[in-house]
Design a protein around this motif. Structure first.
Motif, PDB file in Angstrom:
ATOM      1  N   ALA A 183      21.782  41.244  31.328  1.00 46.17           N
ATOM      2  CA  ALA A 183      22.770  41.340  31.809  1.00 46.17           C
ATOM      3  C   ALA A 183      23.552  42.110  30.755  1.00 46.17           C
ATOM      4  N   HIS A 184      24.133  42.598  30.361  1.00 44.45           N
ATOM      5  CA  HIS A 184      25.591  42.719  29.324  1.00 44.45           C
ATOM      6  C   HIS A 184      26.928  42.810  30.588  1.00 44.45           C
ATOM      7  N   PHE A 185      27.331  41.958  29.614  1.00 41.05           N
ATOM      8  CA  PHE A 185      28.595  41.740  30.225  1.00 41.05           C
ATOM      9  C   PHE A 185      29.900  41.909  29.519  1.00 41.05           C
ATOM     10  N   SER A 186      31.482  42.199  29.906  1.00 40.73           N
ATOM     11  CA  SER A 186      32.130  42.525  29.067  1.00 40.73           C
ATOM     12  C   SER A 186      33.087  41.633  29.345  1.00 40.73           C
ATOM     13  N   VAL A 187      33.150  39.761  28.267  1.00 42.38           N
ATOM     14  CA  VAL A 187      34.242  38.818  28.837  1.00 42.38           C
ATOM     15  C   VAL A 187      35.441  39.341  27.845  1.00 42.38           C
TER      16      VAL A 187
ATOM     17  N   GLY B  25      39.892  32.504  42.207  1.00 49.96           N
ATOM     18  CA  GLY B  25      38.988  33.592  41.542  1.00 49.96           C
ATOM     19  C   GLY B  25      38.546  34.212  42.278  1.00 49.96           C
ATOM     20  N   LEU B  26      37.800  35.412  42.155  1.00 46.96           N
ATOM     21  CA  LEU B  26      37.085  36.679  43.114  1.00 46.96           C
ATOM     22  C   LEU B  26      36.107  36.557  42.231  1.00 46.96           C
ATOM     23  N   TRP B  27      34.457  36.430  43.104  1.00 43.50           N
ATOM     24  CA  TRP B  27      33.494  36.216  42.427  1.00 43.50           C
ATOM     25  C   TRP B  27      32.610  36.962  42.920  1.00 43.50           C
ATOM     26  N   LYS B  28      31.584  37.624  41.874  1.00 42.56           N
ATOM     27  CA  LYS B  28      30.997  38.527  42.376  1.00 42.56           C
ATOM     28  C   LYS B  28      29.471  37.638  42.370  1.00 42.56           C
ATOM     29  N   CYS B  29      28.149  38.950  41.670  1.00 44.65           N
ATOM     30  CA  CYS B  29      26.879  38.584  42.180  1.00 44.65           C
ATOM     31  C   CYS B  29      25.789  39.350  41.837  1.00 44.65           C
TER      32      CYS B  29
ATOM     33  N   SER C 114      38.686  36.340  35.382  1.00 42.37           N
ATOM     34  CA  SER C 114      38.714  35.990  34.633  1.00 42.37           C
ATOM     35  C   SER C 114      38.263  36.423  33.456  1.00 42.37           C
ATOM     36  N   GLY C 115      38.432  38.287  33.805  1.00 42.52           N
ATOM     37  CA  GLY C 115      38.690  39.414  32.437  1.00 42.52           C
ATOM     38  C   GLY C 115      36.882  39.382  32.342  1.00 42.52           C
ATOM     39  N   ILE C 116      35.862  39.361  33.229  1.00 45.15           N
ATOM     40  CA  ILE C 116      34.681  39.584  32.912  1.00 45.15           C
ATOM     41  C   ILE C 116      34.569  40.812  33.795  1.00 45.15           C
ATOM     42  N   ASP C 117      33.448  41.318  33.049  1.00 45.88           N
ATOM     43  CA  ASP C 117      32.959  42.501  34.144  1.00 45.88           C
ATOM     44  C   ASP C 117      31.226  42.599  33.699  1.00 45.88           C
ATOM     45  N   LEU C 118      30.490  43.021  34.742  1.00 48.25           N
ATOM     46  CA  LEU C 118      28.962  43.463  34.522  1.00 48.25           C
ATOM     47  C   LEU C 118      28.935  45.135  33.652  1.00 48.25           C
ATOM     48  N   ARG C 119      28.921  45.266  33.222  1.00 46.76           N
ATOM     49  CA  ARG C 119      28.182  46.529  32.633  1.00 46.76           C
ATOM     50  C   ARG C 119      27.150  47.237  32.988  1.00 46.76           C
ATOM     51  N   ASP C 120      25.968  46.131  32.726  1.00 46.45           N
ATOM     52  CA  ASP C 120      24.520  47.101  33.311  1.00 46.45           C
ATOM     53  C   ASP C 120      23.666  45.989  33.479  1.00 46.45           C
ATOM     54  N   THR C 121      22.259  46.113  34.314  1.00 48.89           N
ATOM     55  CA  THR C 121      21.149  45.203  34.127  1.00 48.89           C
ATOM     56  C   THR C 121      19.578  45.286  33.227  1.00 48.89           C
ATOM     57  N   ALA C 122      18.806  44.756  33.418  1.00 49.97           N
ATOM     58  CA  ALA C 122      17.577  45.447  33.366  1.00 49.97           C
ATOM     59  C   ALA C 122      16.579  44.169  33.144  1.00 49.97           C
ATOM     60  N   ILE C 123      15.214  44.918  33.876  1.00 46.69           N
ATOM     61  CA  ILE C 123      14.112  43.229  33.252  1.00 46.69           C
ATOM     62  C   ILE C 123      13.718  43.681  32.779  1.00 46.69           C
TER      63      ILE C 123
END
Length: 556
Positions: free
Chosen positions: A380-384, A321-325, A350-359
């Motif tokens: 965190a909002h993800f598109s899966v 895979g190609l990992w992000k954090c 794997s078709g997973i993308d991070l949209r935005d994050t918030a605390i």
């Protein structure tokens, strides 16, 4: 050059550190009773003042060393010093050539070579003499071009080296040269398939079951001298990740509290292997992580997954895979070790993308309010694949009443850790919602009524334990969970599990022994049906790391 106290031959790091074969000490100190070969400091008899002469050891660390030494009755090997608070693997690497271990009351005669048969636990930072090219071997201090060619020729004729000691069989390498280069090299052995669970150990002479099945402090293991240096890690046997359930594509999400994970801990080769291989072997594509003591710690696992250096990760047969954090910008919790962060690690291929994050900040009440120290929640909002997913990462400390493992926790701080009512606003707005993480208590706890009121359902029953240790491999508490909103139940495959296999490694400290767990929490995994389509990668194998607006750069 044997020593009366059985310590290794010293190899000075800096010639200025020694004068006429002696360490430079204050004239006010008399260290004659602890000097070995006039070079190494015996950490079993050294005082605080003497320990403070070591690089990076201040008064606090010296006191910790003495207190720990008194508690365990003396160090058995140099590597045990890494278990002392304030030392760790990184600092040990700096000072290990200047220290030794011997009995407080007796001495024994041993040659340096008889006490060190293999590289130390951090040997992954050296050169593997079974795979190094002549050019790489020449980068080792003391190895000439001729000797490098001799090593390669001997390896080709007689096969891989079984231990560093075999180097003396190579033409032009004698015992003196071996002692000079042994700290710069290691031997990587091949690993036979094994069905052992929980990270079974394999010794050079015989196999043993998983270290999680008994305490490594017992006499059950016939461990070789020098700690774990002659033990190799064996991962569980796994099948090819199918990515399907009932003929439909699925994606696995998980949560894992990494128990005070600093950069030093993340750099430990055992911890790094356990985390990375657990993700790959269990086909986990999106992981919520808690209890990071440093924000950069999560990067270590991300880089390893993308640019593998460990043998087990490099040899993974299927796509890595190609990992992000991404890691929270602010601390989201407070433990006995201090402020901690939460984050997410995912496979973008794997078709997973991070949209935005918030605390999600807890409200601040009056001086007597209970929410003033409530943990922040990381949203965190993800598109899966084809659906959007809102994930709330939770890190709550276990209540004082539930602590039964003897840890020294701040009771007043622990009592203040609970979910803030402000989470209800988020729960009402978000539709496809997953609330997951370390809740510090089972699902039936009244503190989690907020989640039940919003019709969220826990996947892990209170009777299923999610903690682990070498002394309690099946656990005794339910701390971690995944809660789903009603809308997600239609895509939940019904499969959820607590991973217990492959969580130990011989390179991980276990009290004053080795073979411990990467964390006292197990990963909790949930599976969802999803229309996930892999995306084309223009730069495969290159780490792409997200952390808010900051994009860290790593060496390729």
């Amino acid at each position: 050059m044997g020593g009366s106290l059985g310590c290794h031959r010293s190899i000075p790091i800096d010639p200025t550190d020694f004068s006429s074969g002696k360490r430079k000490f204050s004239a006010a100190c008399n260290f004659s009773h602890i000097m070995v070969n006039q070079e190494r400091l015996n950490i079993n008899t050294a005082t605080e003042e003497e320990l403070m002469t070591l690089p990076g050891v201040n008064r606090t660390v010296a006191q910790n060393i003495v207190e720990y030494r008194d508690c365990i009755g003396g160090f058995k090997k140099v590597e045990d010093l890494a278990l002392v608070s304030g030392v760790g693997a990184t600092k040990l690497e700096v000072i290990k050539l200047e220290i030794c271990v011997s009995s407080r009351t007796s001495s024994s005669q041993h040659s340096p070579s008889s006490l060190r048969k293999d590289p130390d636990p951090q040997s992954y930072t050296g050169m593997n003499i079974n795979s190094a090219t002549p050019a790489q071997l020449m980068s080792i201090r003391g190895i000439t071009e001729k000797i490098a060619m001799n090593i390669v020729a001997h390896r080709a004729e007689h096969g891989p080296f079984r231990s560093i000691e075999d180097l003396v069989k190579v033409n032009q390498i004698n015992r003196s040269l071996l002692d000079k280069i042994r700290f710069q090299v290691f031997v990587e052995r091949s690993r036979a398939p094994s069905t052992n669970t929980n990270g079974g150990l394999t010794c050079t002479i015989k196999s043993h079951p998983s270290p999680a099945s008994f305490s490594l402090m017992s006499d059950d293991l016939d461990l070789p001298p020098g700690g774990p240096t002659q033990i190799i890690s064996v991962r569980p046997s796994v099948e090819s990740p199918a990515g399907l359930r009932d003929g439909k594509p699925v994606v696995r999400l998980a949560t894992w509290s990494l128990e005070g994970c600093s950069c030093d801990k993340a750099n430990n080769p055992g911890v790094k292997e356990v985390v990375c291989m657990t993700l790959l072997e269990n086909d986990i594509k999106l992981l919520a992580v808690q209890d990071l003591l440093e924000r950069e710690a999560l990067d270590k696992f991300c880089v390893e997954l993308n640019q593998a250096t460990l043998s087990s990760v490099r040899k993974w047969k299927w796509p890595q895979g190609l990992w992000k954090c991404v890691v929270s910008e602010k601390p989201t919790g407070y433990t006995s070790k201090g402020a901690s962060y939460t984050g997410f690690l995912w496979d973008s291929s794997s078709g997973i993308d991070l949209r935005d994050t918030a605390i999600l900040e807890p409200p601040i009440f009056n001086d007597k309010g209970n929410n003033s120290t409530a943990p922040r929640l990381f949203l965190a909002h993800f598109s899966v694949g084809s659906f959007e997913l809102a994930m709330v990462n939770v890190h709550m400390q276990a209540s004082a009443a539930s602590e039964s493992d003897g840890k020294n926790n701040n009771t007043e701080e622990i009592k203040c850790h609970h979910l803030s009512p402000s989470i209800q606003e988020t729960l009402k707005v978000e539709k496809e919602l997953v609330v997951l993480g370390n809740f510090g208590s089972p699902a039936q706890n009244s503190e989690l009524d907020i989640l039940r009121k919003e019709k969220l359902c826990p996947l892990i029953p209170s009777t299923q334990f999610t903690n682990i240790s070498t002394r309690s491999p099946q656990g005794n508490r339910c701390l971690d969970n995944i809660w789903l909103s009603r809308s997600l139940k239609k895509i939940y495959s019904g499969h959820c599990m607590v991973v217990r296999e492959g969580l130990t490694n011989p390179w991980i400290p276990d009290n004053w022994s080795w073979g411990g767990v990467a964390s006292d929490h197990c990963p909790v995994v949930a599976e969802f049906y999803a229309d996930v389509s892999s995306k084309g990668l223009s730069r495969p194998g290159v780490a792409a790391l997200d952390r808010g607006d900051i994009m860290p750069k790593h060496e390729r």
